[in-house]
Design an enzyme around this catalytic site. Structure first.
Site, mmCIF file in Angstrom:
data_model
loop_
_atom_site.group_PDB
_atom_site.id
_atom_site.type_symbol
_atom_site.label_atom_id
_atom_site.label_comp_id
_atom_site.label_asym_id
_atom_site.label_seq_id
_atom_site.Cartn_x
_atom_site.Cartn_y
_atom_site.Cartn_z
ATOM 1 N N ARG A 123 0.809 -1.219 0.000
ATOM 2 C CA ARG A 123 0.000 0.000 0.000
ATOM 3 C C ARG A 123 0.839 1.264 0.000
ATOM 4 O O ARG A 123 0.373 2.319 0.404
ATOM 5 C CB ARG A 123 -0.980 0.034 1.163
ATOM 6 N N LYS A 145 3.599 11.443 -11.790
ATOM 7 C CA LYS A 145 2.714 10.518 -12.508
ATOM 8 C C LYS A 145 3.426 9.194 -12.680
ATOM 9 O O LYS A 145 4.586 9.148 -13.074
ATOM 10 C CB LYS A 145 2.405 11.060 -13.901
ATOM 11 N N GLU A 187 11.600 18.192 -25.345
ATOM 12 C CA GLU A 187 10.742 18.510 -24.184
ATOM 13 C C GLU A 187 11.299 19.744 -23.453
ATOM 14 O O GLU A 187 10.547 20.520 -22.863
ATOM 15 C CB GLU A 187 10.650 17.324 -23.222
ATOM 16 N N LYS A 229 8.590 22.944 -14.800
ATOM 17 C CA LYS A 229 7.615 21.902 -14.481
ATOM 18 C C LYS A 229 7.204 22.007 -13.016
ATOM 19 O O LYS A 229 6.034 21.809 -12.674
ATOM 20 C CB LYS A 229 8.143 20.509 -14.816
ATOM 21 N N GLU A 239 -3.648 17.973 -12.858
ATOM 22 C CA GLU A 239 -3.996 18.270 -14.232
ATOM 23 C C GLU A 239 -5.435 18.723 -14.420
ATOM 24 O O GLU A 239 -6.116 18.302 -15.354
ATOM 25 C CB GLU A 239 -3.732 17.027 -15.104
ATOM 26 N N HIS A 250 1.796 18.225 -27.729
ATOM 27 C CA HIS A 250 1.416 16.830 -27.500
ATOM 28 C C HIS A 250 0.097 16.443 -28.146
ATOM 29 O O HIS A 250 -0.191 15.260 -28.301
ATOM 30 C CB HIS A 250 1.352 16.535 -25.998
ATOM 31 N N HIS A 267 9.012 9.439 -28.594
ATOM 32 C CA HIS A 267 8.008 10.372 -28.093
ATOM 33 C C HIS A 267 8.395 11.839 -28.368
ATOM 34 O O HIS A 267 7.601 12.618 -28.888
ATOM 35 C CB HIS A 267 7.801 10.134 -26.592
HETATM 36 N N1 LIG Z 1 5.424 10.056 -15.740
HETATM 37 C C1 LIG Z 1 5.434 11.078 -16.555
HETATM 38 O O1 LIG Z 1 5.051 12.195 -16.221
HETATM 39 C C2 LIG Z 1 5.967 10.876 -17.943
HETATM 40 C C3 LIG Z 1 6.232 11.976 -18.752
HETATM 41 C C4 LIG Z 1 6.767 11.756 -20.011
HETATM 42 C C5 LIG Z 1 7.008 10.467 -20.460
HETATM 43 N N2 LIG Z 1 6.731 9.409 -19.648
HETATM 44 C C6 LIG Z 1 7.003 8.039 -20.092
HETATM 45 O O2 LIG Z 1 8.404 7.875 -20.260
HETATM 46 C C7 LIG Z 1 8.633 6.833 -21.211
HETATM 47 C C8 LIG Z 1 9.707 7.280 -22.152
HETATM 48 O O3 LIG Z 1 10.875 7.558 -21.430
HETATM 49 P P1 LIG Z 1 12.307 7.562 -22.131
HETATM 50 O O4 LIG Z 1 12.266 8.397 -23.332
HETATM 51 O O5 LIG Z 1 13.284 7.844 -21.075
HETATM 52 O O6 LIG Z 1 12.415 6.059 -22.694
HETATM 53 P P2 LIG Z 1 13.062 4.730 -22.075
HETATM 54 O O7 LIG Z 1 12.909 4.671 -20.628
HETATM 55 O O8 LIG Z 1 12.537 3.613 -22.899
HETATM 56 O O9 LIG Z 1 14.611 4.941 -22.404
HETATM 57 C C9 LIG Z 1 15.052 4.921 -23.738
HETATM 58 C C10 LIG Z 1 16.169 3.880 -23.928
HETATM 59 O O10 LIG Z 1 17.398 4.392 -23.400
HETATM 60 C C11 LIG Z 1 17.941 3.468 -22.451
HETATM 61 N N3 LIG Z 1 18.690 4.278 -21.488
HETATM 62 C C12 LIG Z 1 18.229 4.979 -20.447
HETATM 63 N N4 LIG Z 1 19.198 5.701 -19.896
HETATM 64 C C13 LIG Z 1 20.332 5.433 -20.576
HETATM 65 C C14 LIG Z 1 21.667 5.884 -20.481
HETATM 66 N N5 LIG Z 1 22.025 6.794 -19.585
HETATM 67 N N6 LIG Z 1 22.571 5.373 -21.330
HETATM 68 C C15 LIG Z 1 22.195 4.489 -22.299
HETATM 69 N N7 LIG Z 1 20.947 4.044 -22.459
HETATM 70 C C16 LIG Z 1 20.015 4.514 -21.607
HETATM 71 C C17 LIG Z 1 16.733 2.794 -21.901
HETATM 72 O O11 LIG Z 1 17.079 1.626 -21.235
HETATM 73 C C18 LIG Z 1 15.918 2.582 -23.167
HETATM 74 O O12 LIG Z 1 16.435 1.534 -23.930
HETATM 75 C C19 LIG Z 1 7.309 6.552 -21.869
HETATM 76 O O13 LIG Z 1 6.814 5.331 -21.383
HETATM 77 C C20 LIG Z 1 6.421 7.695 -21.419
HETATM 78 O O14 LIG Z 1 5.070 7.319 -21.320
HETATM 79 C C21 LIG Z 1 6.220 9.593 -18.401
HETATM 80 ZN ZN LIG Z 2 6.053 14.491 -23.544
#
Ligand SMILES: NC(=O)c1ccc[n+]([C@@H]2O[C@H](COP(=O)([O-])OP(=O)(O)OC[C@H]3O[C@@H](n4cnc5c(N)ncnc54)[C@H](O)[C@@H]3O)[C@@H](O)[C@H]2O)c1
Ligand SMILES: [Zn+2]
Length: 365
Positions: A123, A145, A187, A229, A239, A250, A267
């Site tokens: 929990r 989030k 971003e 942010k 939100e 977006h 993304h």
């Molecule tokens: N919670 C929120 O507010 C919020 C906001 C925006 C996006 N997101 C989510 O975030 C996700 C996307 O995140 P992302 O773009 O970081 O993608 P990701 O986490 O898939 O990372 C991209 C790739 O890079 C690798 N990686 C990470 N750090 C590394 C490093 N330092 N060196 C080498 N490789 C590395 C990861 O393992 C992966 O293969 C989506 O699922 C999206 O929905 C969440």
């Molecule tokens: Zn975004």
């Protein structure tokens, strides 16, 4: 070192941004969690960041923790409830109790999964975010989030759950693939348009390859994005209104991602196209002048080429109406007024949206 406070319930917390911070993560966590024997630390991470995982484990051990490492498989397709269950089973086998602290070390996927896990396990247990992609450092790790995907759609299952701290070390970005680096930077540019004119000015001139090797510049731009942010999220955690300005770029961005089955664009790249579309829509409906719109478009293109847009405009419009953020079929756009100011507009004529998407498809870059 930059510290940014998030004034959110149940307790305020800080994002700390500093080059080389990972090496001092153990000491930082002692500061946040106190010196008692209490906390049992569980690091959730993925294979591509093993090198940083080793550093983190060493730093935590050095500060007197006895950390345990849990790996999840890498990638968006593992951002699902089954992964949460597997990690929770591992936590239980490792003896994690209510005093557990889950540390998310990785990109947005690891952050979202570990965040949801922390909010559910027994929990809820404490959570610390250590983001390792640009996208996670400027966006995903902050704001609270969490979530996983369902077959029916992305991020449909999740919670609002604030971490106890966010530790951001731009040095870990050195191993990030170029494409991922650049995608996250969009971003940051978004934050500039929404409310940080100086951030925008710096990014519109930046040379991405030089930036990668400039610790001071990286630290500054991440800190500025986090500050923006923090301001927005602190004013509107859930939100209801204000937080929606973060969706600049977006509306169309999400539609392009969905239309291409989440395969064509990262993304941030879809958001880049979305910002170009929003700028051209803003020019058409008159929320900003042509020069401002062009500056935004040029700044996006300055980062380099993007995978081209192939989507048909009417498919994009159909997806816009189906988006989970769309209420009663009304599509909301966040449109620029000037650099650093945006407004919500919900009566953009369909013909204007279609023209903007047609323009993306014709765009060579
Ligand atoms: N919670 C929120 O507010 C919020 C906001 C925006 C996006 N997101 C989510 O975030 C996700 C996307 O995140 P992302 O773009 O970081 O993608 P990701 O986490 O898939 O990372 C991209 C790739 O890079 C690798 N990686 C990470 N750090 C590394 C490093 N330092 N060196 C080498 N490789 C590395 C990861 O393992 C992966 O293969 C989506 O699922 C999206 O929905 C969440
Ligand atoms: Zn975004």
């Amino acid at each position: 070192m930059t510290r940014v406070t998030f004034a959110l319930p149940p307790q305020p917390y800080e994002a700390v941004i500093e080059y080389g911070l990972l090496e001092r993560a153990g000491v930082q966590l002692r500061e946040v969690l106190g010196n008692g024997p209490g906390a049992a630390v569980f690091v959730v991470t993925a294979p591509p960041v093993r090198r940083w995982g080793k550093k983190l484990m060493a730093s935590l051990s050095g500060a007197g923790f006895r950390p345990k490492l849990l790996e999840m498989p890498d990638g968006e397709r593992h951002k699902k409830l089954a992964t949460i269950e597997q990690l929770a089973e591992k936590l239980a086998r490792l003896g994690a109790e209510r005093n557990a602290v889950i540390v998310a070390l990785g990109g947005g996927v690891v952050g979202d999964v570990a965040g949801l896990l922390a909010s559910l396990y027994m929990r809820s247990v404490d959570l610390v975010q250590i983001p390792t992609t640009v996208l996670a450092q400027v966006d995903a790790s902050i704001g609270g989030k969490t979530g996983v995907n369902l077959r029916a759609g992305k991020n449909l299952l999740g919670t609002f759950y604030q971490p106890r701290a966010v530790l951001i070390d731009p040095a870990v970005l050195s191993t990030l693939p170029d494409r991922e680096f650049r995608a996250g930077l969009y971003e940051g540019l978004k934050c500039g348009v929404i409310g940080r004119p100086e951030l925008f000015s710096r990014l519109e001139k930046v040379e991405v390859r030089t930036l990668r090797r400039d610790p001071a510049a990286l630290e500054w731009l991440i800190a500025e994005s986090v500050r923006l942010k923090a301001e927005v999220v602190s004013a509107d955690e859930r939100e209801s209104g204000l937080r929606r300005v973060l969706n600049f770029g977006h509306t169309i961005g999400h539609a392009l991602e969905a239309e291409s089955g989440y395969r064509r664009f990262l993304h941030g790249e879809a958001v880049a196209w979305g910002m170009i579309a929003a700028a051209s829509i803003a020019r058409s409906v008159g929320t900003c002048d042509g020069a401002t719109a062009q500056r935004i478009i040029d700044a996006v293109k300055n980062f380099g080429t993007l995978p081209g847009v192939k989507a048909r405009s009417r498919d994009v419009v159909r997806l816009l109406r189906a988006d989970k953020k769309t209420r009663d079929g009304v599509v909301h756009f966040v449109l620029p007024r000037e650099i650093g100011k945006v407004e919500m507009v919900n009566d953009v004529p369909e013909s204007v949206i279609i023209a903007a998407v047609d323009e993306l498809r014709r765009s060579l870059k």
